[in-house]
Scaffold this motif. Sequence first.
Motif, short mmCIF file in Angstrom:
data_model
loop_
_atom_site.label_atom_id
_atom_site.label_comp_id
_atom_site.label_asym_id
_atom_site.label_seq_id
_atom_site.Cartn_x
_atom_site.Cartn_y
_atom_site.Cartn_z
N GLU A 15 32.54 22.72 -1.30
CA GLU A 15 31.53 23.43 -2.11
C GLU A 15 30.15 23.31 -1.47
N ARG A 16 29.83 22.11 -0.98
CA ARG A 16 28.52 21.92 -0.36
C ARG A 16 28.40 22.69 0.95
N ILE A 17 29.50 22.76 1.71
CA ILE A 17 29.48 23.54 2.95
C ILE A 17 29.28 25.01 2.64
N ALA A 18 30.02 25.52 1.67
CA ALA A 18 29.90 26.93 1.31
C ALA A 18 28.49 27.26 0.84
N TYR A 19 27.89 26.36 0.08
CA TYR A 19 26.53 26.60 -0.40
C TYR A 19 25.54 26.60 0.76
N ARG A 20 25.73 25.67 1.72
CA ARG A 20 24.80 25.60 2.86
C ARG A 20 24.89 26.86 3.70
N VAL A 21 26.07 27.38 3.88
CA VAL A 21 26.25 28.59 4.68
C VAL A 21 25.59 29.79 4.03
N ARG A 22 25.52 29.81 2.70
CA ARG A 22 24.92 30.95 1.99
C ARG A 22 23.40 30.88 1.91
N MET A 23 22.82 29.76 2.30
CA MET A 23 21.37 29.63 2.20
C MET A 23 20.67 30.55 3.20
N ARG A 24 19.46 30.98 2.85
CA ARG A 24 18.74 31.97 3.65
C ARG A 24 18.39 31.46 5.04
N ASP A 25 18.19 30.16 5.19
CA ASP A 25 17.77 29.64 6.49
C ASP A 25 18.96 29.20 7.35
N TYR A 26 20.19 29.55 6.93
CA TYR A 26 21.35 29.04 7.66
C TYR A 26 21.39 29.53 9.11
#
Length: 462
Positions: A15-26
Amino acid sequence: MPANERATDMHTLDERIAYRVRMRDYDEWRAKVHAVNGCARPIRLGGAHQLQDAASGQVLHHHGGDIFVPCGNRRESVCPSCSDRYAADAFHLVRAGLIGGHKGVPEHVTDRPRAFVTLTAPSFGPVHHARTSPRGKRIPCGCGEYHLDADPRVGTPLDPDTYDYTGSVLWQAHAGVLWQRFATRLRREIAKRAGLKAREFAEQARLSYGKVAEYQRRGLVHFHAVVRLDGPDGAADPAPAWAHPDLLEDAVYAAAGAAYATSALPDGTPLVLTWGDQVDVRRIEPLGSAELEDNAGRISEARLAAYIAKYATKGTGKSEAADRPIRSERDIAHLRVSDHHRRIIQTAWDLGALEPYDELNLRRWAHMLAFRGHFLTKSRAYSTTFKDIRGDRRRFRLEETLERLGLADRADTVAVVNNWTFDGAGYSDDAERELAAAIACRIRDDRKHKYSKENDHGQQAA
């Protein structure tokens, strides 16, 4: 990475990986990680750098913000990415001294007497082994069992209570000194066989070498070295007429048998430290084979550089020693090492508290099982240096940047001005660490695939 309150509420790593990938600065973050080849613990810097005209001071390009810089740790167990880079640099350093033609080493070094030398540690007590006969049959160990290579007992003492841990630690701590004594003795042995006095050797020849240390399963190092006989001015100077591979080989065996260092046991008993009985000398030939050696046992220079470079990082993994220096004796019990290696570390720690061993600084090197030397060293005239190799890389990257900015024609007049401050080290959480590890793995796989294709094409052309 910006503060992320929602990520702290997520229970699983996925879940944390998926959220990080969706962040604007990824995408920006991923580019930074890719720039350091997926370094496991990059240095985070904030600030700016400028490209200026060296004469007028005119700013030609400005970049501000934050960047990642590789940690630079050569240990594979700490940072596989930086370990790969170190191994690649080691490969070019060793290869330059083997085949010449680049890095300031002439091609005719291949005409010199050269040998691949292996020097081992002596025995400090019987250990479990996984040996095979010349016909490939397993030889029973001293314990009566037949061990496979992967058996964790291989290399550990048959009887830990009678194994000479003190002697092994003191030998390991003096291994670098013992190599220097060997090199000095080798020059004398060569001179003797050439009919020269020892002081006349430097007037007619120079001994050049590149060596790497490798941990054995029992926790002691042995040395692999490329030894080359040059003229007095080094690689650019032809070897003297009397220099011959047979002379070099004979001198190596004699020097290995004669070299020694001295120390003392804690009770004051003198201790003479020597090489083990297993000394191996192979002649290096300019073979075109893709194999390390041919059927006659001659070593091929085509593979030897990669073979040696591999050990520049192999010998520092978790299976041999701790990853970092030990700060307290209490840490020793919690190390992820075998009981045998833990006892070596404990012995080094205990000896480090005794005044006669102050100069050995054993507590500082206890995590390395008391080995105090560099894993890859060379003589001055053997080849290029790590500093020069890294300087070439920086110049190449600067040229790439200038070409991308349309400033390639001003390469000789551009000055780089850096103004960075330390912001921290590593990634913000386990999700970023996992993503960075995946990026590093992909980069390594792509590189291996590229090199494999290049090797296949090279062999087909040959």
